[in-house]
Design an enzyme around this catalytic site. Structure first.
Site, PDB file in Angstrom:
ATOM      1  N   VAL A  26     -19.776 -69.987 -19.638  1.00 32.47           N
ATOM      2  CA  VAL A  26     -19.364 -68.608 -19.646  1.00 32.47           C
ATOM      3  C   VAL A  26     -18.597 -68.454 -18.174  1.00 32.47           C
ATOM      4  O   VAL A  26     -19.167 -68.608 -17.009  1.00 32.47           O
ATOM      5  CB  VAL A  26     -20.500 -67.203 -19.744  1.00 32.47           C
ATOM      6  CG1 VAL A  26     -19.580 -66.047 -19.877  1.00 32.47           C
ATOM      7  CG2 VAL A  26     -21.252 -67.525 -21.156  1.00 32.47           C
ATOM      8  N   ASP A 157     -33.904 -62.850 -30.809  1.00 28.30           N
ATOM      9  CA  ASP A 157     -34.041 -63.609 -29.747  1.00 28.30           C
ATOM     10  C   ASP A 157     -33.980 -62.691 -28.392  1.00 28.30           C
ATOM     11  O   ASP A 157     -33.418 -62.915 -27.487  1.00 28.30           O
ATOM     12  CB  ASP A 157     -33.024 -64.926 -29.369  1.00 28.30           C
ATOM     13  CG  ASP A 157     -33.335 -65.583 -28.227  1.00 28.30           C
ATOM     14  OD1 ASP A 157     -34.719 -65.731 -28.066  1.00 28.30           O
ATOM     15  OD2 ASP A 157     -32.497 -66.617 -27.969  1.00 28.30           O
TER      16      ASP A 157
END
Length: 301
Positions: A26, A157
């Site tokens: 990212v 998650d």
């Protein structure tokens, strides 16, 4: 090559890496003026932020397993589209791809993740206002999870590393790679996802489970970490972790067999309600939002 591909799609990719995953990186990027003119969703959001910065997640689909490219990545994109738009969920502005890579243009949350924040706060345990700050952030997290569930998405998650903070101190839930549509309200899932330390016991026992109830267990682990600076169960091995969760919250200020600094009774009660071994006895998201420990945060909004 990635710089050129981003430029062709209206973004100036910087060299600043702000995150990474198994098959992804990212980077900080800037939306060009031309791109803003052609993307109303992006323009309206960045206008309120008074900057042109975004986060671009670059996934190496050529290197990733077929299951990742054909299952998890489409699930992540579909989940982010389904949960648009909420103040406490990272926004997906657009995607583009070629035969080598996929690009996700995401809302920037530049202050790091919740785990980093907890670690920094833990260095100053006596600082005034820590409980109020935990309450404020947890309220935002509960709001984000409630929005996901009402949109038919279970995250699967939830953990401190998948919760980001932006420059205004707002919490942003991210990383929907394991997310799934909850479908029917009482449908059961059977796939193991997530990180062991945050995983509900019914999943560790390989039972079919309700995804929303499993998310609520993870919220209990996160809240415990926010108010104590540590996780209640540090075990990474599923069988050992299951043994610890079965011991359950013990009396006094020791939760899950781990002692911690004395917590307010209301906060202990909320954590116990979330870390309930029986999924159906676990607090649901509306009960969490209405819990007495949460009310000062609700009134502050």
């Amino acid at each position: 090559e990635q710089v050129h591909e981003c430029r062709d799609n209206g973004y100036l990719l910087s060299s600043r890496k702000i995150g990474s995953g198994t098959f992804s990186k990212v980077y900080l990027a800037y939306a060009t003026h031309e791109r803003l003119q052609h993307s109303p969703k992006l323009a309206s959001d960045l206008r309120g932020k008074h900057h042109a910065m975004v986060a671009i997640k670059i996934i190496s689909t050529a290197e990733a397993p077929v299951e990742f490219s054909q299952k998890f990545l489409p699930c992540e994109i579909a989940s982010l589209n389904a949960t648009y738009k909420h103040l406490n969920v990272v926004q997906l502005y657009e995607t583009y791809q070629n035969n080598q890579r996929s690009y996700l243009v995401l809302e920037l949350a530049a202050r790091g993740d919740l785990l980093e924040h907890i670690n920094a706060v833990s260095e100053h345990p006596g600082r005034p206002g820590l409980e109020e700050e935990a309450r404020r952030l947890f309220w935002q997290l509960v709001s984000a999870v409630a929005h996901c569930h009402s949109s038919g998405i279970v995250h699967r998650d939830l953990k401190c590393e998948n919760i980001l903070l932006d420059d205004q101190g707002l919490l942003k839930l991210t990383d929907f790679g394991f997310a799934n549509r909850s479908g029917l309200r009482n449908s059961l899932l059977s796939t193991f996802c997530g990180s062991v330390a945050y995983t509900a016991p019914e999943i560790l026992m390989s039972k079919k489970h309700n995804g929303e109830q499993a998310d609520l267990w993870s919220l209990g682990i996160i809240l415990y970490a926010m108010v104590t600076g540590k996780r209640p169960f540090k075990e990474r091995r599923p069988h050992h972790m299951l043994h610890l969760t079965r011991r359950g919250p013990t009396s006094g200020q020791a939760l899950g067999g781990y002692s911690c600094e004395p917590l307010p009774t209301e906060c202990q009660d909320l954590i116990r309600g979330l870390l309930e071994l029986r999924p159906r006895a676990r607090l649901d998201v509306q009960q969490v939002a209405a819990h007495c420990w949460m009310l000062p945060a609700a009134h502050a909004l």
